[in-house]
Design a protein around this motif. Structure first.
Motif, PDB file in Angstrom:
ATOM      1  N   UNK B 240       0.838  -1.194   0.000  1.00 46.86           N
ATOM      2  CA  UNK B 240       0.000   0.000   0.000  1.00 46.86           C
ATOM      3  C   UNK B 240       0.877   1.250   0.000  1.00 46.86           C
ATOM      4  N   UNK B 241       0.310   2.374  -0.436  1.00 44.17           N
ATOM      5  CA  UNK B 241       1.158   3.576  -0.555  1.00 44.17           C
ATOM      6  C   UNK B 241       1.643   4.137   0.784  1.00 44.17           C
ATOM      7  N   UNK B 242       0.890   3.851   1.844  1.00 46.52           N
ATOM      8  CA  UNK B 242       1.289   4.414   3.143  1.00 46.52           C
ATOM      9  C   UNK B 242       1.402   3.327   4.195  1.00 46.52           C
ATOM     10  N   UNK B 301       5.051   7.559   3.702  1.00 47.46           N
ATOM     11  CA  UNK B 301       5.071   6.804   2.446  1.00 47.46           C
ATOM     12  C   UNK B 301       5.764   5.453   2.698  1.00 47.46           C
ATOM     13  N   UNK B 303       7.595   3.443   1.094  1.00 46.08           N
ATOM     14  CA  UNK B 303       8.990   3.244   0.684  1.00 46.08           C
ATOM     15  C   UNK B 303       9.967   4.041   1.551  1.00 46.08           C
TER      16      UNK B 303
END
Lengths: 215, 347
Positions: B240-242, B301, B303
Motif C-alpha cells: 500500500x502507498x502508506x 510513504x 517506501x
C-alpha cells in the motif's frame, strides 16, 4: 531583487525564498556554485539559470492544495482566484541541471484511500481574490456547470513534467481549471496565467485529472 | 566412366567418395551462405531502428540454422540418415534434435526480447512462463518427430515401479512448480516488493518456477521453495502507498501529558515525510509501572517508512529534552508493612 531567470556569473548571492545561492569567482577565473552543502565548479559559461519547477519534492506526481475555507460555488458560475503554492527550484548551467532544491515548507499527504491512494505534495492555502504574496502562485478557475451548488475543499493538480512560468520575483503554475461536474475534473492547461510571464520550457499538454475522491 | 565416384572409403562401409564430397560440399556451401547472411543481418542492424529483430543474436541464430541444415544435409548425403536405431531412424532423430535446438534458441530469444521491452515484475513472470511452455511443447513435438512417442509411453508404462519412485522423489519439485503457478495468479508478492516471510525480511529479487529469491536487508540471498512460500504468512511491507509508524514513549508521572502530546505533534508536523493526511495521532496509551506511556501514530510513504521511523524516534527524544519533559528510568517505590529501622554502627 531578481530571483528567477538568467543570472550573470559573478561573485554574488542569489536569494530564493529563505534559501541562498552563493556564486564565487575563483582566482583561476572559474566559478563555484554553492548552496548549503552543494558545491559545483563551473569551468565555463557566462550565465546561470535559476528556474521554478513543479513541487515534486522527493518524486510525487500530484500537488494537493487544501483550502483553509471551503468554497461554495453557485450553479452555472465560474469563479477566479489565486492560491499560494510550494515550488521547487532548479538551477542550470547551460542546459545541464546542477542543483534542485525545495523552497518553503515541505509536506506530503495521502490523497485517497489507504490501499489505493497516491502520495501528493501537500499545501494549505486560502482562496485569494488577488495574487498572494507568496513565492509560488496558482491561478485557479472553478467552473460549476451543474445546476446545484458545489463545495470545493481541495484541489489536486497533476504536476509531473508541468511547465512553469516566472517573473523576476515569483513562480507561477499554469492556469488550473477545476470543473465541478462529478467526478471533479482538474485541467492543468499548460497556459500562462498572465501573458507577460516567461515559460521554463515549451508546454506539452497534460491529461485532465479526475479527482476520484472529492470535493 | 568416372570410377572415383563409386570408390568406397576404406573402413567406412556404405560411404563412397562421391557421397563424402557431396556431404562436405553441402556443409561448406550452407556454412558459407550462413556466414554471408549473418554479415548481411549485422550490417542491416547498424542502419535500422528494428534492432529488436535485426541484431547480432538473430544473425548468430540464422548462422547456426544454416550450419545445422548443412550437417543434416551432409548426413543425408552420406546415407547415414536411413540407418535405423531402435524404432526410428537416425534421420528422424537428427531432425528432432535440430528442431528442438532451433526452437530452444527461438524461445530464449523471445524471452530475452520480452524482458528487454518490458521490465515489470509481471512481464518477467509472463516471459518465463512463455519460455517454459514453449520449450515443453517443442520438446514433446521433437519426441514425436523422432518417432519415439509411442515407445516412450510403453517404456514409461513398463517402468511402473521406477515411475512411482520417480513420482515420489519429484513430488517436491512438482509441488514447488504448482505453487509457483498459483502464486503467479494469487500475486501475494512481486519482484521489487519489500516482504517478510517467516524470519526472512528483504526485497524480492526473483520469482522462479520452483523458488523465490529474497535479498535480505543485510545483503544475503535467501532461496525459498515456492511450496513453502505459498504456505507461509507473507507480509508485504510496501503493497500500500502508506504505512504507519508506531512508537511508544514513556514520560514521568510528574510531567504534563498534554504538554508532551503537543510537543510531539508539533515535531511530527515539522517532519516533511510524516503525512499531513492521514493525520498523526498521539494519545495516552497506558499508565505504566514507571511512566505514563504515550502512543504515537504517524503515517509515512511506505517506501520511506524506515527512514521516517528512525527520524521520528530521534526527534521526539530531542523535543522532549528541549521541553524539559523527563523520560524516566524504570523505578519502584517500596512500601514496608512495618516501620523501617535503620541501625548505624560506629566504626
Amino acid at each position: 531583487m531578481k530571483t528567477f531567470g538568467e543570472h550573470e556569473l559573478r561573485t554574488q548571492f542569489i536569494h530564493v525564498g529563505e534559501r541562498k545561492i552563493h556564486v564565487v569567482e575563483n582566482p583561476d577565473g572559474t566559478f563555484t556554485y554553492r548552496r548549503d552543502d552543494i558545491k559545483v565548479k563551473l569551468l565555463g559559461g557566462r550565465h546561470l539559470w535559476v528556474l521554478p519547477a513543479p513541487a515534486e519534492g522527493y518524486g510525487v506526481k500530484f500537488l494537493m492544495v487544501k483550502l483553509e475555507e471551503r468554497l461554495a460555488v453557485p450553479p452555472g458560475e465560474t469563479v477566479h482566484g489565486y492560491l499560494s503554492a510550494p515550488v521547487d527550484v532548479i538551477v542550470k548551467a547551460g542546459n545541464a541541471p546542477i542543483d534542485r532544491f525545495i523552497v518553503g515548507r515541505e509536506k506530503y499527504a495521502l490523497y485517497g484511500e489507504h490501499a489505493i491512494g497516491v502520495i501528493a505534495r501537500y499545501h494549505v492555502s486560502c482562496f485569494h481574490e488577488k495574487e498572494p504574496d507568496s513565492l509560488g502562485v496558482i491561478k485557479l478557475a472553478v467552473r460549476n456547470p451543474t445546476k446545484e451548488w458545489k463545495l470545493v475543499e481541495r484541489v489536486v493538480i497533476p504536476i509531473r513534467n508541468s511547465v512553469m512560468f516566472y517573473s523576476d520575483e515569483k513562480a507561477y503554475y499554469p492556469l488550473i481549471i477545476l470543473t465541478t461536474k462529478e467526478p471533479y475534473e482538474v485541467n492543468n492547461t499548460g497556459n500562462p496565467p498572465d501573458g507577460r510571464l516567461k515559460a521554463t520550457h515549451r508546454a506539452e499538454p497534460l491529461p485532465n485529472f479526475r479527482m476520484r475522491w472529492w470535493p | 566412366v568416372n570410377t572415383t565416384a563409386t570408390l568406397p572409403i576404406p573402413f567406412v562401409p556404405g560411404i563412397t567418395l562421391e557421397s563424402l564430397l557431396k556431404a562436405l560440399l553441402t556443409v561448406v556451401i550452407l556454412a558459407f551462405l550462413g556466414e554471408v547472411t549473418k554479415k548481411a543481418i549485422i550490417r542491416a542492424s547498424k542502419e535500422t531502428d528494428l534492432t529488436w529483430i535485426l541484431n547480432e543474436d538473430t544473425a548468430e541464430l540464422i548462422f547456426r540454422l544454416f550450419v545445422l541444415g548443412g550437417i543434416i544435409g551432409a548426413l543425408y548425403a552420406l546415407g547415414v540418415m536411413k540407418y535405423t536405431l531402435g524404432p526410428t531412424t537416425i534421420g528422424n532423430l537428427a531432425f528432432a534434435v535440430g528442431f528442438f535446438y532451433i526452437s530452444y534458441l527461438i524461445a530464449k530469444k523471445s524471452k530475452d526480447y520480452l524482458l528487454q521491452t518490458k521490465r515489470g515484475p509481471e512481464d518477467i513472470i509472463k516471459a518465463k512462463i512463455f519460455y517454459y511452455l514453449f520449450v515443453t511443447v517443442t520438446f514433446f513435438l521433437a519426441l514425436s518427430f523422432a518417432g519415439v512417442m509411442g515407445e516412450l509411453g510403453a517404456l514409461l508404462a513398463a517402468a511402473g515401479i521406477t515411475g512411482i519412485v520417480l513420482g515420489f522423489s519429484s513430488r517436491t519439485v512438482v509441488a514447488n512448480f504448482i505453487s509457483g503457478i498459483f502464486m503467479y495468479f494469487d500475486k501475494p508478492l512481486q519482484i521489487g516488493d519489500a516482504v517478510q516471510v517467516g524470519d526472512v525480511q528483504g526485497v524480492v529479487e526473483d520469482i522462479r518456477i520452483l523458488s523465490t529469491r529474497i535479498r535480505t536487508w543485510d545483503g544475503t540471498l535467501v532461496r525459498i521453495p515456492n511450496e513453502m512460500l505459498f504456505n507461509s504468512n507473507i507480509v508485504n511491507l510496501q503493497r500500500y502507498p502508506v504505512r504507519r509508524v508506531d512508537v511508544s514513549v514513556g514520560i514521568a508521572y510528574a510531567e504534563d501529558a498534554e504538554r508532551a502530546i503537543e510537543a510531539i505533534l508539533k515535531t511530527l508536523d515539522e517532519m516533511p515525510l510524516v503525512l499531513a493526511e492521514p493525520e498523526p495521532k498521539v494519545y495516552v496509551e497506558n499508565l505504566g509501572d514507571s511512566s505514563v506511556v504515550l502512543r504515537v501514530w504517524a503515517w509515512a510513504p511506505s517506501e520511506r517508512w524506515f527512514d521516517v521511523r528512525t527520524e521520528v524516534v530521534r526527534r521526539i527524544k530531542e523535543a522532549l529534552d528541549r521541553e524539559g519533559i523527563e523520560i524516566p528510568f524504570p523505578q519502584r517505590v517500596n512500601w514496608f508493612a512495618n516501620e523501617l529501622r535503620v541501625k548505624l554502627e560506629d566504626e
